[in-house]
Design an enzyme around this catalytic site. Structure first.
Site, PDB file in Angstrom:
ATOM      1  N   ASN A  91       0.805  -1.223   0.000  1.00  0.00           N
ATOM      2  CA  ASN A  91       0.000   0.000   0.000  1.00  0.00           C
ATOM      3  C   ASN A  91       0.836   1.270   0.000  1.00  0.00           C
ATOM      4  O   ASN A  91       0.400   2.303  -0.468  1.00  0.00           O
ATOM      5  CB  ASN A  91      -0.957   0.010   1.196  1.00  0.00           C
ATOM      6  N   HIS A 132     -13.694  -0.135  -0.511  1.00  0.00           N
ATOM      7  CA  HIS A 132     -13.439   1.314  -0.580  1.00  0.00           C
ATOM      8  C   HIS A 132     -12.158   1.686  -1.308  1.00  0.00           C
ATOM      9  O   HIS A 132     -11.874   2.862  -1.497  1.00  0.00           O
ATOM     10  CB  HIS A 132     -13.509   1.962   0.814  1.00  0.00           C
ATOM     11  N   CYS A 165       2.317   8.193  13.556  1.00  0.00           N
ATOM     12  CA  CYS A 165       2.519   8.837  14.847  1.00  0.00           C
ATOM     13  C   CYS A 165       2.595   7.760  15.935  1.00  0.00           C
ATOM     14  O   CYS A 165       1.615   7.098  16.232  1.00  0.00           O
ATOM     15  CB  CYS A 165       1.375   9.797  15.130  1.00  0.00           C
TER      16      CYS A 165
HETATM   17  N1  PLP Z   1      -4.631  -4.454   3.450  1.00  0.00           N
HETATM   18  C1  PLP Z   1      -4.058  -3.462   2.747  1.00  0.00           C
HETATM   19  C2  PLP Z   1      -2.878  -3.761   1.892  1.00  0.00           C
HETATM   20  C3  PLP Z   1      -4.571  -2.167   2.814  1.00  0.00           C
HETATM   21  O1  PLP Z   1      -4.003  -1.188   2.133  1.00  0.00           O
HETATM   22  C4  PLP Z   1      -5.703  -1.934   3.638  1.00  0.00           C
HETATM   23  C5  PLP Z   1      -6.252  -0.573   3.788  1.00  0.00           C
HETATM   24  O2  PLP Z   1      -5.565   0.409   3.618  1.00  0.00           O
HETATM   25  C6  PLP Z   1      -6.264  -3.013   4.344  1.00  0.00           C
HETATM   26  C7  PLP Z   1      -5.703  -4.264   4.226  1.00  0.00           C
HETATM   27  C8  PLP Z   1      -7.456  -2.843   5.229  1.00  0.00           C
HETATM   28  O3  PLP Z   1      -8.627  -2.697   4.470  1.00  0.00           O
HETATM   29  P1  PLP Z   1      -9.942  -2.088   5.165  1.00  0.00           P
HETATM   30  O4  PLP Z   1      -9.691  -0.636   5.339  1.00  0.00           O
HETATM   31  O5  PLP Z   1     -11.046  -2.369   4.202  1.00  0.00           O
HETATM   32  O6  PLP Z   1     -10.107  -2.800   6.444  1.00  0.00           O
END
Ligand code: PLP
Length: 389
Positions: free
Chosen positions: A150, A200, A324
């Site tokens: 991410n 989302h 943080c």
């Molecule tokens: N896994 C990854 C790689 C993510 O980027 C995120 C959210 O940013 C999540 C899991 C968690 O997803 P959710 O916000 O739908 O719980």
């Protein structure tokens, strides 16, 4: 002022087409899909369609799709199911750069009797596959490695990992929350047992996710209750959001070509222009194996939060690479695992695009960011002490 929103790995806007399909299910079509009457049956039919659309997006069959409340729930459900199916095995493997949905779960399991291995990455964020394979043993219950990161956008070779892990008869789960909708995800090719995705991140609402469970995989429900989701998750369905996720999946599949062409071109332009215009700037992550929409840029000798605040004055929304922790800003565990130099990790900004971004917005960012960095560096004692302009 409309925001210049380049924080799409954090969340995305709900597509108008998605909202339009959802709205009737909040008002006139409020039936319970489990009801015997046709008023509820019509809702059940629409959920069936949504399941087919999600399955189609990832090359799965509808029966392999379980709707959940989010990516985090999908991750937890998958790992707990794997552990329940292998009660005698106490070893779990993941990477050092997972999202907290997996990282914190594994750390928690490590405090509760499991032996956790966290596979390192190199300075480009590339996973050490030899390390992973060396640590597979007879006691390993599950391996969970994300499809794409991410923060850096780095894509892991999940097809190869799935094969190697499967060959040992070990359960393989992949968190594909960031990969889905940005790169092709095909479960016919990638033989993972389970895969998590989240609405989302692909222009469906927050609070809806899905877990792919390969046919034949042993499974235990996380939410025990009614017979919903074929007994795999109790609780009355989040009908409108499931329908939204179905529509968003259909759209995500049709936008994949645009992702690898127009969006990638804009991302590359943004990145190249900023690196050229701002000295002492580096790209975090393997440029050859990256999501087409993501750019993590380290601006040395400035604080990411200061950059975010100044960009915010122009309506530019992005993320920093810091978290943080007990009142002080620490570079994220992802940048730390990659060994990004402290000077750059502190000033790292993640830009993440979506199909709603325009060339005009990218030009706006390219115009506004260099003077921001210049101004901040003029205030920075560290910058003044370096000779590296
Ligand atoms: N896994 C990854 C790689 C993510 O980027 C995120 C959210 O940013 C999540 C899991 C968690 O997803 P959710 O916000 O739908 O719980």
């Amino acid at each position: 002022m409309n925001p210049v929103y380049v924080d799409n790995n954090a969340t995305t806007r709900v597509a108008p087409e998605v909202l339009e399909e959802m709205l009737p299910y909040f008002s006139e079509l409020y039936g319970n899909p489990s009801s015997m009457h046709s008023f509820g049956g019509n809702v059940a039919r629409k959920i069936k369609e949504a399941r087919e659309r999600v399955a189609e997006m990832i090359g799965a069959t509808p029966g392999e799709i379980l709707f959940t409340s989010c990516g985090t729930e999908s991750d937890s459900t998958a790992i707990r199911a794997a552990l329940i199916s292998n009660p005698d095995k106490k070893h779990i493997i993941t990477s050092r750069v997972e999202h907290p949905a997996i990282k914190n779960l594994f750390e928690n399991l490590a405090k509760n009797g499991y032996r956790a291995t966290f596979v390192p990455v190199d300075s480009k964020g590339v996973l050490d596959l030899d390390y992973l394979y060396r640590h597979l043993d007879d006691d390993t219950a599950v391996v969970s490695v994300m499809w794409a990161n991410n923060e850096s956008g780095v894509i892991f070779p999940v097809e190869e990992i799935a094969q190697a892990v499967n060959a040992k008869g070990i359960v393989f789960h992949t968190d594909a929350v960031q990969a889905v909708g940005k790169v092709p995800v095909n479960m016919k090719k990638v033989k993972a047992d389970m895969l998590s995705l989240s609405g989302h991140k692909i222009h469906a609402p927050k609070g809806i996710g899905a877990l792919y469970i390969r046919k034949g995989t042993k499974f235990s429900p996380f939410l025990i209750g009614g017979h919903q989701e074929s007994g795999r998750r109790g609780g009355t369905e989040n009908v409108a959001s499931i329908i939204g996720l179905g529509k968003a999946s259909e759209m995500a599949l049709s936008h994949l070509t645009e992702m690898k062409t127009r969006i990638k071109k804009m991302r590359d332009k943004l990145e190249t222009s900023l690196v050229k215009a701002v000295p002492n700037t580096m790209i975090n992550g393997d440029k050859d194996h990256r999501l087409p929409n993501t750019s993590s840029i380290g601006f040395e000798f400035v604080e990411g939060e200061a950059i975010l605040l100044m960009m915010d004055e122009f309506g530019i929304c992005a993320s920093s690479g810091s978290a943080c922790t007990s009142g002080s800003l620490e570079p994220s565990h992802v940048l730390r695992a990659m060994g990004v130099p402290f000077t750059a990790a502190h000033g790292s900004i993640r830009f993440s695009l979506s199909t709603y971004n325009t060339e005009k917005e990218i030009d706006f960012i390219i115009e506004k960011v260099p003077p921001i960095i210049k101004r901040l560096r003029e205030l920075s004692p560290f910058w003044k002490n370096t000779k590296c302009e």
